[in-house]
Scaffold this motif. Structure first.
Motif, short mmCIF file in Angstrom:
data_model
loop_
_atom_site.label_atom_id
_atom_site.label_comp_id
_atom_site.label_asym_id
_atom_site.label_seq_id
_atom_site.Cartn_x
_atom_site.Cartn_y
_atom_site.Cartn_z
N HIS A 7 74.88 84.12 -16.82
CA HIS A 7 74.79 83.29 -18.04
C HIS A 7 76.12 83.44 -18.76
O HIS A 7 76.30 84.32 -19.60
CB HIS A 7 73.62 83.78 -18.91
N HIS A 9 79.18 81.10 -20.63
CA HIS A 9 79.66 79.78 -21.09
C HIS A 9 81.17 79.71 -20.92
O HIS A 9 81.91 79.87 -21.90
CB HIS A 9 79.26 79.56 -22.55
N GLU A 105 70.20 75.96 -20.55
CA GLU A 105 69.17 76.71 -21.25
C GLU A 105 68.12 75.74 -21.78
O GLU A 105 68.45 74.82 -22.51
CB GLU A 105 69.78 77.45 -22.44
N HIS A 170 68.36 86.69 -23.50
CA HIS A 170 68.60 87.16 -24.87
C HIS A 170 67.53 88.17 -25.33
O HIS A 170 67.07 88.13 -26.48
CB HIS A 170 68.66 85.99 -25.86
N GLU A 219 76.69 85.80 -21.88
CA GLU A 219 76.83 84.68 -22.79
C GLU A 219 78.31 84.27 -22.96
O GLU A 219 78.71 83.22 -22.56
CB GLU A 219 76.21 85.04 -24.16
ZN LIG Z 1 73.80 80.82 -23.80
#
Ligand SMILES: [Zn+2]
Length: 261
Positions: A7, A9, A105, A170, A219
């Motif tokens: 995950h 970005h 997501e 998360h 992330e």
């Molecule tokens: Zn994310």
């Protein structure tokens, strides 16, 4: 030590950071479409973003020494209802791309009906295309996290989506045990507003019989708060190489069926 960040970005991070991650051992990353866009966007802007992931980000990753795979989704906010409809219509064609390894997501953040409607529509698309999903959940300290995570699992069950093909990202300490008992993959997202690296390492250490269901992701790949830091903390806590590689390489590879040796 080699790792996969499931995950990341890449579109929100500068190249120097990405190169540092590659040098630290990142062999592959999964780029999810963000759960929300700030401001108001047209459907065309979302389609362009998907094309950017599938073309530019994949090629750019190769030029920095790692492989990128993509999960696609429609952001919870930022689109008109017509825009959402248009994206839902176009999405199946994009899901056929060879670099698409899932949807996400998707999920809920505050849990209102607008979010839930889109979540259900996207769950069904993922089911139709036989794809696993990355689920965005409220961040670690969000007051709504303990109730919304239950709501998310209920929606998944009501839509008959296989929890074994879900990563609940998360995770915070207050919802870790609940998540581990759902049968889903539990994502320990390590980032400035999410889990600190030592807390993620401890979660792996303290759950020896649940290590098949844990993945570490970042992330934003932040140089301090990212996966390599968790790997170092796990090593310092005495975890063995195979145990570390299970949560940072083998599990994401298997979950997304990534063609990595
Ligand atoms: Zn994310």
């Amino acid at each position: 030590m080699r790792f996969i960040d499931p995950h990341l970005h890449t579109d929100m991070i500068d190249d120097v950071k990405l190169e540092n991650l590659s040098m630290a051992g990142m062999e592959a990353a999964v780029i999810p479409s963000p759960h929300m866009l700030k401001g108001l966007f047209s459907a065309e802007a979302v389609l362009r973003l998907w094309r950017r992931f599938l073309d530019f980000e994949v090629k750019s990753a190769k030029s920095m020494g790692f492989e990128a795979y993509v999960t696609l989704s429609i952001p919870f906010y930022g689109l008109s209802l017509e825009g959402v409809e248009q994206c839902l219509k176009e999405l199946p064609e994009y899901l056929k791309h060879e670099r698409v390894v899932g949807m996400g997501e998707i999920g809920l953040d505050v849990g209102i009906e607008d979010e839930a409607r889109l979540f259900r529509a996207q769950l069904n698309l993922a089911k139709d295309h036989n794809l696993p999903i990355i689920v965005h959940t409220p961040i670690r300290l969000a007051p709504q996290a303990p109730t919304v995570i239950k709501q998310i699992v209920n929606v998944i069950k009501e839509e008959n989506f296989d929890l074994g093909r879900v990563v609940l990202d998360h995770t915070g300490e207050s919802t870790l045990d609940f998540r581990l008992n759902t049968g889903a993959m539990v994502g320990l997202s390590v980032c400035h507003d999410k889990m600190p690296p030592e807390v993620a390492a401890e979660a792996v250490l303290n759950n020896p019989d649940k290590r098949d269901r844990l993945v570490i992701n970042s992330e934003l790949g932040d140089s301090y708060f990212s996966v390599p830091r968790v790997i170092m903390a796990m090593r310092m806590m005495g975890l063995k190489r195979e145990e570390i590689e299970k949560v940072t390489f083998e599990n994401p590879k298997k979950f997304f069926n990534l063609p990595i040796d």
